[in-house]
Design a protein around this motif. Structure first.
Motif, PDB file in Angstrom:
ATOM      1  N   PHE A  22       0.742  -0.727  -0.050  1.00 44.63           N
ATOM      2  CA  PHE A  22      -0.150   0.097   0.228  1.00 44.63           C
ATOM      3  C   PHE A  22       1.318   1.286   0.206  1.00 44.63           C
ATOM      4  CE2 PHE A  22      -2.256   3.146   2.742  1.00 44.63           C
ATOM      5  CZ  PHE A  22      -3.022   3.771   1.194  1.00 44.63           C
ATOM      6  N   HIS A  23       1.817   1.052   0.752  1.00 40.93           N
ATOM      7  CA  HIS A  23       2.471   2.025   0.499  1.00 40.93           C
ATOM      8  C   HIS A  23       3.741   1.964  -0.319  1.00 40.93           C
ATOM      9  CE1 HIS A  23       2.899   3.231   5.095  1.00 40.93           C
ATOM     10  NE2 HIS A  23       1.726   3.860   4.286  1.00 40.93           N
ATOM     11  N   TYR A  41       2.523   7.479  -3.637  1.00 42.87           N
ATOM     12  CA  TYR A  41       1.251   6.963  -1.638  1.00 42.87           C
ATOM     13  C   TYR A  41       2.088   6.910  -1.227  1.00 42.87           C
ATOM     14  CZ  TYR A  41      -2.781   7.689   1.306  1.00 42.87           C
ATOM     15  OH  TYR A  41      -2.977   7.863   2.576  1.00 42.87           O
ATOM     16  N   PRO A  42       2.185   7.441   0.214  1.00 36.54           N
ATOM     17  CA  PRO A  42       1.952   8.787   0.673  1.00 36.54           C
ATOM     18  C   PRO A  42       2.668  10.072   0.735  1.00 36.54           C
ATOM     19  CG  PRO A  42       2.941   7.448   2.889  1.00 36.54           C
ATOM     20  CD  PRO A  42       3.405   6.654   1.463  1.00 36.54           C
ATOM     21  N   ILE A  65       0.765   3.816  15.322  1.00 34.44           N
ATOM     22  CA  ILE A  65      -0.475   3.108  15.003  1.00 34.44           C
ATOM     23  C   ILE A  65      -1.157   2.913  13.837  1.00 34.44           C
ATOM     24  CG2 ILE A  65      -2.446   2.686  16.203  1.00 34.44           C
ATOM     25  CD1 ILE A  65      -2.236   4.150  18.090  1.00 34.44           C
ATOM     26  N   ASN A  68       1.111   0.690   8.634  1.00 38.61           N
ATOM     27  CA  ASN A  68       1.186  -0.371   7.129  1.00 38.61           C
ATOM     28  C   ASN A  68       2.784  -0.821   7.340  1.00 38.61           C
ATOM     29  OD1 ASN A  68       1.217  -0.088   4.006  1.00 38.61           O
ATOM     30  ND2 ASN A  68      -0.671  -0.370   5.092  1.00 38.61           N
ATOM     31  N   TYR A  72       5.720   6.608   7.931  1.00 41.70           N
ATOM     32  CA  TYR A  72       6.377   7.800   8.673  1.00 41.70           C
ATOM     33  C   TYR A  72       6.748   7.402   9.856  1.00 41.70           C
ATOM     34  CZ  TYR A  72       1.891  10.182   5.889  1.00 41.70           C
ATOM     35  OH  TYR A  72       0.932   9.788   5.056  1.00 41.70           O
ATOM     36  N   ASP A  88       0.827  -2.815  13.624  1.00 47.19           N
ATOM     37  CA  ASP A  88       0.025  -3.160  12.996  1.00 47.19           C
ATOM     38  C   ASP A  88      -0.867  -4.053  13.452  1.00 47.19           C
ATOM     39  OD1 ASP A  88      -0.790  -1.405   9.417  1.00 47.19           O
ATOM     40  OD2 ASP A  88      -1.532  -3.067  10.304  1.00 47.19           O
ATOM     41  N   THR A  89      -1.951  -4.810  12.752  1.00 44.86           N
ATOM     42  CA  THR A  89      -2.826  -5.864  12.914  1.00 44.86           C
ATOM     43  C   THR A  89      -1.836  -6.527  11.982  1.00 44.86           C
ATOM     44  OG1 THR A  89      -4.601  -4.623  11.977  1.00 44.86           O
ATOM     45  CG2 THR A  89      -4.892  -4.765  14.492  1.00 44.86           C
ATOM     46  N   LEU A 113       0.548  -5.349  17.006  1.00 45.60           N
ATOM     47  CA  LEU A 113      -0.598  -4.854  18.362  1.00 45.60           C
ATOM     48  C   LEU A 113      -1.683  -3.528  17.701  1.00 45.60           C
ATOM     49  CD1 LEU A 113      -0.215  -5.264  21.789  1.00 45.60           C
ATOM     50  CD2 LEU A 113       0.285  -3.043  21.458  1.00 45.60           C
ATOM     51  N   SER A 114      -2.670  -4.361  18.638  1.00 51.69           N
ATOM     52  CA  SER A 114      -4.170  -3.632  18.038  1.00 51.69           C
ATOM     53  C   SER A 114      -3.820  -2.399  17.920  1.00 51.69           C
ATOM     54  CB  SER A 114      -5.609  -4.654  17.978  1.00 51.69           C
ATOM     55  OG  SER A 114      -6.397  -2.816  17.967  1.00 51.69           O
ATOM     56  N   TYR A 116      -6.416  -0.815  20.185  1.00 55.72           N
ATOM     57  CA  TYR A 116      -7.684  -1.184  20.937  1.00 55.72           C
ATOM     58  C   TYR A 116      -6.637  -1.394  21.707  1.00 55.72           C
ATOM     59  CZ  TYR A 116     -11.427  -1.605  17.519  1.00 55.72           C
ATOM     60  OH  TYR A 116     -12.132  -0.719  16.963  1.00 55.72           O
ATOM     61  N   MET A 131      -2.807   7.992  11.657  1.00 50.52           N
ATOM     62  CA  MET A 131      -3.664   8.307   9.993  1.00 50.52           C
ATOM     63  C   MET A 131      -3.721   7.853   9.398  1.00 50.52           C
ATOM     64  SD  MET A 131      -0.953  11.436   9.561  1.00 50.52           S
ATOM     65  CE  MET A 131      -1.249  11.161   7.638  1.00 50.52           C
ATOM     66  N   VAL A 133      -5.766   5.485   9.879  1.00 48.41           N
ATOM     67  CA  VAL A 133      -7.261   4.483  10.677  1.00 48.41           C
ATOM     68  C   VAL A 133      -8.731   4.521  10.829  1.00 48.41           C
ATOM     69  CG1 VAL A 133      -6.446   2.261  12.040  1.00 48.41           C
ATOM     70  CG2 VAL A 133      -4.623   4.021  11.392  1.00 48.41           C
ATOM     71  N   LEU A 137     -12.092   1.011  11.715  1.00 51.96           N
ATOM     72  CA  LEU A 137     -12.275   1.150  13.365  1.00 51.96           C
ATOM     73  C   LEU A 137     -14.284  -0.227  13.583  1.00 51.96           C
ATOM     74  CD1 LEU A 137      -9.582   2.108  15.122  1.00 51.96           C
ATOM     75  CD2 LEU A 137      -9.684   0.073  13.907  1.00 51.96           C
ATOM     76  N   GLN A 159      -4.587  11.508  10.483  1.00 53.34           N
ATOM     77  CA  GLN A 159      -5.575  11.955   9.176  1.00 53.34           C
ATOM     78  C   GLN A 159      -6.476  10.975   8.695  1.00 53.34           C
ATOM     79  OE1 GLN A 159      -4.586   9.124   7.134  1.00 53.34           O
ATOM     80  NE2 GLN A 159      -6.361  10.294   5.548  1.00 53.34           N
TER      81      GLN A 159
HETATM   82  C1  LIG Z   1      -4.613   2.572   5.453  1.00 53.74           C
HETATM   83  S1  LIG Z   1      -4.066   1.996   5.509  1.00 53.74           S
HETATM   84  C2  LIG Z   1      -2.814   3.669   6.944  1.00 53.74           C
HETATM   85  C3  LIG Z   1      -1.983   3.349   6.733  1.00 53.74           C
HETATM   86  C4  LIG Z   1      -0.805   4.533   6.913  1.00 53.74           C
HETATM   87  N1  LIG Z   1      -0.848   4.796   8.742  1.00 53.74           N
HETATM   88  C5  LIG Z   1      -0.355   5.739   5.982  1.00 53.74           C
HETATM   89  O1  LIG Z   1      -1.352   6.436   6.428  1.00 53.74           O
HETATM   90  O2  LIG Z   1      -0.268   5.420   5.166  1.00 53.74           O
HETATM   91  C6  LIG Z   1      -4.840   1.519   7.541  1.00 53.74           C
HETATM   92  C7  LIG Z   1      -4.041   0.468   8.534  1.00 53.74           C
HETATM   93  O3  LIG Z   1      -4.262   0.832   9.991  1.00 53.74           O
HETATM   94  C8  LIG Z   1      -4.509  -1.475   9.867  1.00 53.74           C
HETATM   95  N2  LIG Z   1      -5.212  -0.949  11.240  1.00 53.74           N
HETATM   96  C9  LIG Z   1      -6.063  -1.727  10.363  1.00 53.74           C
HETATM   97  N3  LIG Z   1      -7.024  -2.239  11.658  1.00 53.74           N
HETATM   98  C10 LIG Z   1      -5.646  -1.648  12.844  1.00 53.74           C
HETATM   99  C11 LIG Z   1      -6.247  -1.895  14.292  1.00 53.74           C
HETATM  100  N4  LIG Z   1      -6.744  -2.245  14.903  1.00 53.74           N
HETATM  101  N5  LIG Z   1      -4.884  -1.213  14.896  1.00 53.74           N
HETATM  102  C12 LIG Z   1      -3.479  -0.962  14.793  1.00 53.74           C
HETATM  103  N6  LIG Z   1      -3.654  -1.121  13.159  1.00 53.74           N
HETATM  104  C13 LIG Z   1      -5.139  -1.521  12.388  1.00 53.74           C
HETATM  105  C14 LIG Z   1      -4.676  -1.698   8.632  1.00 53.74           C
HETATM  106  O4  LIG Z   1      -3.529  -2.715   8.591  1.00 53.74           O
HETATM  107  C15 LIG Z   1      -3.040  -0.889   7.441  1.00 53.74           C
HETATM  108  O5  LIG Z   1      -2.253  -1.283   7.768  1.00 53.74           O
END
Ligand SMILES: C[S@@+](CC[C@H](N)C(=O)[O-])C[C@H]1O[C@@H](n2cnc3c(N)ncnc32)[C@H](O)[C@@H]1O
Length: 255
Positions: A22-23, A41-42, A65, A68, A72, A88-89, A113-114, A116, A131, A133, A137, A159
């Protein structure tokens, strides 16, 4: 052989094996996601708000948190942060982040780690990055509350995808039970629920408007210092206006 010493062809092979990405990162001249639907991106986004983060982060700790592939986290380490922890999860994204940081010779810890579960870290960070995330959720305000209560010490870089009107109404402190027209105003905080899918992604649960993310940040105990890009906010942790804590009883450190 360490990843820092890999040839371009070896890096390309590892990138392919670890994908899809994704990055879009530049790993010694090899791009990880050159055909990203949002462009480079990003990096394109970061260029629009990078000046709100101090150029020199020496001695500071950073928690990213939902890191990805670590874009960052790596930018913060490049600015001299003493400790950077990326969470990341998704193990596949974490494997990408570990590989990218190794190629770039940056010492960053990445952990599964989530959002949460940040209470289990038992540690506060000078800068928390959250950012892209929130809208993934099912319980977004709970996550913001937990971040404020357990890991934020000072700054939050935030974000969210935003949808709907970008006007922001001035909100009264209270409304009488029979007053309801504010809910129909485009500038009232609105969090649109996505029952099925948005943009083919079943983890896009919510699409807030601008008034909504600003209200959620304030309500979780973050004051907005800067809004340098449409979707990006730099905030400072303050006391939560209603200091009764998350409804869900949050867990502190388990150790
Ligand atoms: C849209 S990407 C954003 C990545 C990066 N922070 C950015 O802004 O480019 C969302 C990320 O959040 C992670 N994610 C989703 N649910 C999560 C959770 N409960 N705890 C931590 N990370 C989570 C996904 O695996 C993914 O890598």
């Amino acid at each position: 052989m360490t990843s820092a010493a890999l040839s371009k062809e070896e890096i390309r092979q590892r990138i392919n094996a670890l994908g899809p990405w994704f990055h879009n990162l530049d790993l010694n001249g090899v791009a990880t996601a050159p055909s990203h639907f949002l462009g480079d991106y990003p990096m394109v986004k970061w260029r629009r708000f990078s000046t709100v983060i101090p150029e020199n982060l020496e001695g500071k700790s950073v928690l990213d948190i939902g890191c990805n592939a670590g874009f960052y986290a790596m930018e913060m380490k490049r600015r001299g942060a003493a400790r950077v922890l990326g969470l990341d999860t998704d193990e596949e994204y974490l494997a990408q982040a570990r590989f990218a940081a190794e190629v770039k010779g940056l010492k960053i810890e990445f952990r599964r780690l989530s959002a949460y579960d940040v209470g289990s870290l038992g540690e506060r960070f000078d800068l928390v990055i959250f950012m892209g995330v929130l809208y993934h959720l099912r319980h977004p305000l709970l996550a913001l509350d937990l971040i404020q209560e357990h890991v934020a010490r000072d700054l939050l870089l935030f974000q969210s995808m935003l949808r709907g009107d970008s006007r922001v109404d001035a909100i009264e402190n209270n409304y009488d039970f029979w007053t309801a027209e504010q809910f129909d105003s485009p500038g009232y905080p609105k969090l649109h629920f996505i029952e099925h899918k948005y943009a083919d992604d079943p983890t896009n649960w919510w699409a807030p408007n601008r008034a909504c993310v600003e209200a959620m940040l304030r309500s979780a105990g973050f004051t907005i210092l800067a809004h340098p890009e449409d979707e990006v906010y730099l905030c400072r942790k303050v006391e939560r206006p209603q200091a009764d804590g998350p409804v869900y009883p949050s867990r502190g450190p388990t150790r």
